[in-house]
Design a protein around this motif. Structure first.
Motif: not given
Length: 304
Positions: A141-159
């Motif tokens: 649950l935390r991973q889903v939330r962090r990806y969708l709500t934390e821009p820095d996490v999202r950007a690093r995953v996208q990279a």
């Protein structure tokens, strides 16, 4: 670069790109062979895993944001509770003989910690989480939330996806949270040569919790078509709790392009990536996205 890039799902923070590749590549090739016994001629080198799991691996101290694994006795984030209860309701619908129903009216009051604990216990009875503990589920649950709500996490995953996609990449496969990552990557990079998106056990259609948090955001309640891809196949097991919305066509179809929704039977592991990849339906969807010269002779240009 590989012709097929696979974006993994949740719960892989203790693995690595090569570790995942050793299981994903054979499963994918088995699915392709199940769909087309005479070809195409693909090998493990044609498949790459876009790995981001390490970004969610806790550091060795509780002072680091995002780690260690959550304690089920501690208060939960409201987003996590809402998604947890949605999974409980879906599990009870799918397996009423194993999972007790969610009887609380969630629109009348805010979820309580006690209700979250009830949800954890209820989901523990489902086949989906029968072999998983509370800490694993809370980490998911935390991973889903962090990806969708934390821009820095999202950007690093996208990279990590951008680094895996090359001039030869034609098919992007996304499993679970990886389907959200793959969708957003294609939407952000219409210049990529990717022709096909294959989503497996996808939560993309979940309103409010996922759909309304996508980048790009939906318009008038409908998701945007991801970039310039020519085909999108979405595969789901009807017993998959994570994929609350089993068909994505009604959410993402536009006037000219349509999601091909396919139900598969993954046995006792409805959400498992390996069970998805070995299905002939998945092999056919992946093959349809390859260049014409790499497809079996019996597969027409327009797919099946």
């Amino acid at each position: 670069m590989a012709a097929i890039v696979v974006v993994h799902g949740i719960g892989n923070q203790y693995l690595g790109a090569r570790t995942l590749h050793s299981g994903i590549a054979p499963a994918l090739l088995d699915g392709v062979r199940a769909a087309h016994p005479e070809g195409p001629s693909l090998g493990p080198e044609d498949i790459e895993v876009a790995f981001y799991g390490n970004l969610f691996r806790p550091a060795g101290t509780t002072a680091v944001k995002g780690g260690p694994e959550p304690d089920p006795r501690e208060p939960m984030d409201p987003y996590d509770v809402e998604l947890l209860l949605a999974w409980w309701a879906e599990a009870a619908r799918i397996e009423p003989d194993r999972v007790p129903p969610l009887t609380t009216d969630l629109t009348s009051k805010a979820p309580t910690p006690r209700l979250a604990q009830q949800a954890l216990h209820a989901l523990a009875r489902s086949r989906f989480l029968a072999r998983s503990g509370d800490r694993f589920l809370l980490g998911v649950l935390r991973q889903v939330r962090r990806y969708l709500t934390e821009p820095d996490v999202r950007a690093r995953v996208q990279a990590t996806v951008a680094a895996a996609v090359g001039p030869d990449t034609r098919v992007l496969v996304g499993h679970s949270l990886g389907s959200v990552v793959a969708y957003e990557a294609l939407a952000a990079h219409p210049e990529w040569p990717v022709r096909a998106l294959v989503t497996l056990g996808s939560p993309l259609g979940i309103p409010h919790l996922v759909l309304d948090r996508l980048d790009p955001p939906p318009k008038d309640g409908r998701g945007r078509w991801p970039g310039t891809i020519e085909r999108w196949t979405n595969l789901c097991d009807r017993r998959d709790v994570v994929a609350l919305v089993k068909t994505l066509g009604p959410v993402f179809d536009d006037a000219h392009r349509h999601v091909h929704d396919v139900l598969v039977d993954n046995g006792w592991q409805a959400h498992a990536i390996a069970h998805h990849l070995t299905a002939a339906e998945t092999g056919a969807a992946i093959t349809a996205g390859l260049p014409p010269q790499d497809r079996p002779q019996d597969l027409p240009e327009g797919g099946r």
